[in-house]
Design an enzyme around this catalytic site. Structure first.
Site, PDB file in Angstrom:
ATOM      1  N   ASP A   1       0.879  -1.170   0.000  1.00 49.77           N
ATOM      2  CA  ASP A   1       0.000   0.000   0.000  1.00 49.77           C
ATOM      3  C   ASP A   1       0.916   1.218   0.000  1.00 49.77           C
ATOM      4  OD1 ASP A   1      -1.663   2.110   0.539  1.00 49.77           O
ATOM      5  OD2 ASP A   1      -2.435   1.328   2.436  1.00 49.77           O
TER       6      ASP A   1
ATOM      7  N   GLU B   1      -7.294   0.492  -4.586  1.00 50.37           N
ATOM      8  CA  GLU B   1      -7.324   0.378  -3.127  1.00 50.37           C
ATOM      9  C   GLU B   1      -8.661  -0.176  -2.615  1.00 50.37           C
ATOM     10  OE1 GLU B   1      -6.130   4.333  -2.093  1.00 50.37           O
ATOM     11  OE2 GLU B   1      -4.083   3.962  -2.773  1.00 50.37           O
TER      12      GLU B   1
ATOM     13  N   LYS C   1       2.445  11.247  -3.381  1.00 49.06           N
ATOM     14  CA  LYS C   1       1.389  10.576  -4.145  1.00 49.06           C
ATOM     15  C   LYS C   1       0.425  11.578  -4.785  1.00 49.06           C
ATOM     16  CE  LYS C   1      -1.994   6.915  -3.294  1.00 49.06           C
ATOM     17  NZ  LYS C   1      -2.393   5.944  -2.268  1.00 49.06           N
TER      18      LYS C   1
END
Ligand code: AMP
Length: 622
Positions: free
Chosen positions: A23, A187, A87
């Site tokens: 992740d 996700e 990100k």
């Protein structure tokens, strides 16, 4: 089709190596695996029990790079060299993030263009891909340390709303970190898999994934059908999360104690301590009714009911986003079968109860909400490794498929490991004025330059009516049917001109050739990505020279001779760099030329507007 792993350390091919789930988060990142004994997903932990690695990179003296908690500690002391929230920059240009530029305490390079954003640390420029690769490298080496085995294969998660280039950027970051990225998954899909949703192929369900982290909120509505997850809609707020709740508590305390704005401005340490205490209070209130503490003689207190009242409007806002996502998905609340909770902030009891009330369902909230996405990535990794026999893997593309773009670059439309059948389209345009045909060359492979990949086909889309460069809109679509046949179609949207070709992508490639192509891509990742960046900078430079020359030619009368000279000088300097400059030198000179010409464009705009409104002066620039 074959699944191949490469041990980067030894260069040997391995078929049985463990695949990790990663992740790669905005605030924190972590790695999970399927535990070989329990067969259950588990997050990898350090000795101190923490699984989360802050997604923060610090650049120290002598080019030293620190990632994680140690970098986080330097956020306040060394803001210019401590990079967070990378990100948020993935696959973005400066123009995309301009409105939120003040969010970053480090220097995001303002090149005022559509090209990909860079972060400037001292004299160096870093792309978000490079920055993410530092985080992934750290995760990889921690995992290797904990597992005591080389880790070279991974499944990495991305937000469901990530577009193609953001996904490709994530893939590149993995590759730069020496990882063979077997799949990029969404996700919310990962979170659902962690709860076992979708593992039964008979299941047909609608799922809502509510993800409230430290700084972002996302709601995704998914449909699971025949073991395939489909994202029906996403919505959210990229600047709403637990950090806002901390701020609300800080504000309450500041008001109660009449701490003046000036004192807070001057006493950064007090501000920081208040913020940290507020977060502690918030976490405390997830299991207790009241929080009491003090900073020096400042008494700090907050009760659950006070806290709930403060955050209620924010939760209402998230539920509004849920309504919109449902509407976009064409579903009603009652159509949702499962609700999955993700993100540290979903530990707050009021959030759980309001979300549960909203959907009228009990929630999937038993797993650690900070780890659930990584756990699901590990589940997916295990499926890819062929360890979950019930979960049959559908056919996948063994190598990426794409087209050649300016400078001989490979633009991937269908990444390898994509389930087939699949269909992807993307728009392209022409480079030259009046171009009547566009050559479309189709390639297969993982390298950044098409010359290193395998050419499958090439055809010319002819009959495009004469238009200035950049105006034609050519949609190229790749369709791979269930038999693995690739159908490439190119269509110029404005004129309707169209051409198709059929290709058999795998034809003639043995497993060992596929393996070699994969290995080459990882071994050459660093050079390839560097070459790509250089080629992109050269293309950008050439285009800027063209437009600037054009501009000067047309608007000479509004420029002074010395301005024309200065611009030509900068153009010549840039032109010289195209043949021998580095990426950073090119970028620097591009910015310089932009800085010179920007005021001219503004001046012209003013003149045009003044003319349009009848000679009134709206600016004193000219
Ligand atoms: P994430 O971005 O998913 O790691 O979530 C981080 C956010 O979760 C931060 O704002 C934390 O303060 C918050 N958080 C962590 N633990 C709790 C808790 N027990 N109760 C409420 N919020 C929490």
């Amino acid at each position: 089709m074959a699944k191949i792993g490469i041990n980067i350390a030894t260069g040997s091919l391995q078929k049985e190596e463990m695949i990790v789930g990663i992740d790669l988060g905005t605030t924190n990142s972590l790695v999970a695996i399927i535990h070989p004994d329990s067969n259950q997903p588990v997050a990898l932990r350090e000795h101190n029990g923490t699984s989360l690695v802050p997604s923060i990179v610090h650049f120290g003296e002598n080019n030293s790079i620190t990632v994680g908690e140690d970098a986080r500690k330097l956020l306040i002391r060394d803001p210019a060299n401590t990079i967070y929230s990378t990100k948020r920059l993935m696959g973005k240009s400066y123009n995309d993030i301009r409105d939120n530029a003040s969010f970053y305490a480090f220097k995001v390079h303002d090149d005022n263009t559509e090209s990909l954003v860079k972060v400037q640390v001292g004299p160096q420029f870093y792309t978000p891909v490079e920055l993410s690769s530092f985080i992934l490298k750290e995760l990889r080496s921690r995992a290797e340390h904990i597992l005591k085995t080389p880790v070279t294969k991974a499944v990495i998660t991305v937000p469901a709303y990530f577009n193609d280039s953001q996904r490709q950027a994530t893939r590149d970051a993995g590759r730069l970190a020496g990882l063979d990225v077997l799949r990029i998954i969404n996700e919310p899909t990962a979170a659902s898999l962690a709860y076992g949703i979708g593992l039964n192929k008979e299941e047909e369900k609608a799922i809502a994934v509510y993800d409230l982290g430290g700084g972002t909120f996302d709601i995704s509505i998914l449909k699971i059908h025949n073991g395939i997850f489909e994202v029906l809609s996403t919505h959210g707020d990229t600047y709403l999360g637990g950090d806002d709740f901390d701020q609300l508590i800080v504000k309450k305390w500041v008001k109660e104690h009449k701490i003046g704005e000036e004192r807070l401005q001057n006493d950064k340490e007090l501000m920081q301590t208040l913020r940290l205490k507020a977060e502690t209070a918030k976490v405390h209130l997830s299991s207790k009714d009241v929080f009491i503490d003090h900073i020096g003689d400042i008494q700090l207190q907050v009760t659950v009911s006070e806290f709930n009242k403060l955050i209620q409007p924010y939760i209402t806002k998230t539920l509004g986003a849920c309504e919109i996502a449902l509407k976009d998905a064409g579903l009603k609340k009652q159509d949702i079968n499962e609700v999955v909770m993700v993100g540290g902030s979903t530990r707050t009891p009021l959030i759980k109860s309001l979300v549960s009330d909203f959907f009228g369902l009990s929630l999937h909230d038993t797993l650690n909400p900070d780890e659930v996405v990584a756990l699901g990535a590990a589940v997916q990794a295990n499926i890819l490794a062929g360890n979950n026999k019930e979960m049959l893997l559908l056919d996948i593309t063994p190598l990426s498929l794409g087209v050649e773009t300016m400078g001989g670059l490979m633009d991937v439309l269908i990444p390898r490991n994509t389930k087939i059948p699949t269909r992807v389209s993307r728009n392209y345009t022409s480079q030259k004025d009046g171009q009547s045909g566009i050559v479309i060359s189709v390639f297969q492979g993982e390298r950044d330059l098409v010359k290193d990949n395998r050419k499958l086909a090439s055809f010319i889309l002819e009959g495009i009516p004469a238009m200035p460069a950049g105006l034609p809109k050519v949609e190229i679509s790749f369709l791979i049917n269930a038999d693995g046949i690739l159908l490439v179609n190119a269509k110029e949207i404005r004129s309707g001109t169209e051409q198709s070709i059929e290709v058999k992508p795998q034809y003639g490639l043995t497993d060992s050739e596929v393996e070699k192509m994969l290995m080459d891509s990882i071994i050459n990742a660093k050079d390839d990505i560097k070459t790509r960046a250089l080629t992109e900078a050269k293309t950008e430079a050439a285009q800027l020279i063209d437009t600037t020359l054009n501009f000067i030619e047309k608007n000479k009368e509004y420029l002074t001779p010395s301005e024309v000279d200065q611009t030509n000088e900068a153009i010549n300097a840039l032109r010289n760099l195209i043949s021998q400059g580095t990426k950073d030198e090119l970028q620097f000179q591009i910015e310089k030329l932009n800085e010179i010409s920007r005021p001219y464009a503004e001046r012209l705009m003013d003149i045009a507007i003044r003319k349009a409104i009848g000679g009134k002066n709206i600016s004193d620039n000219y």
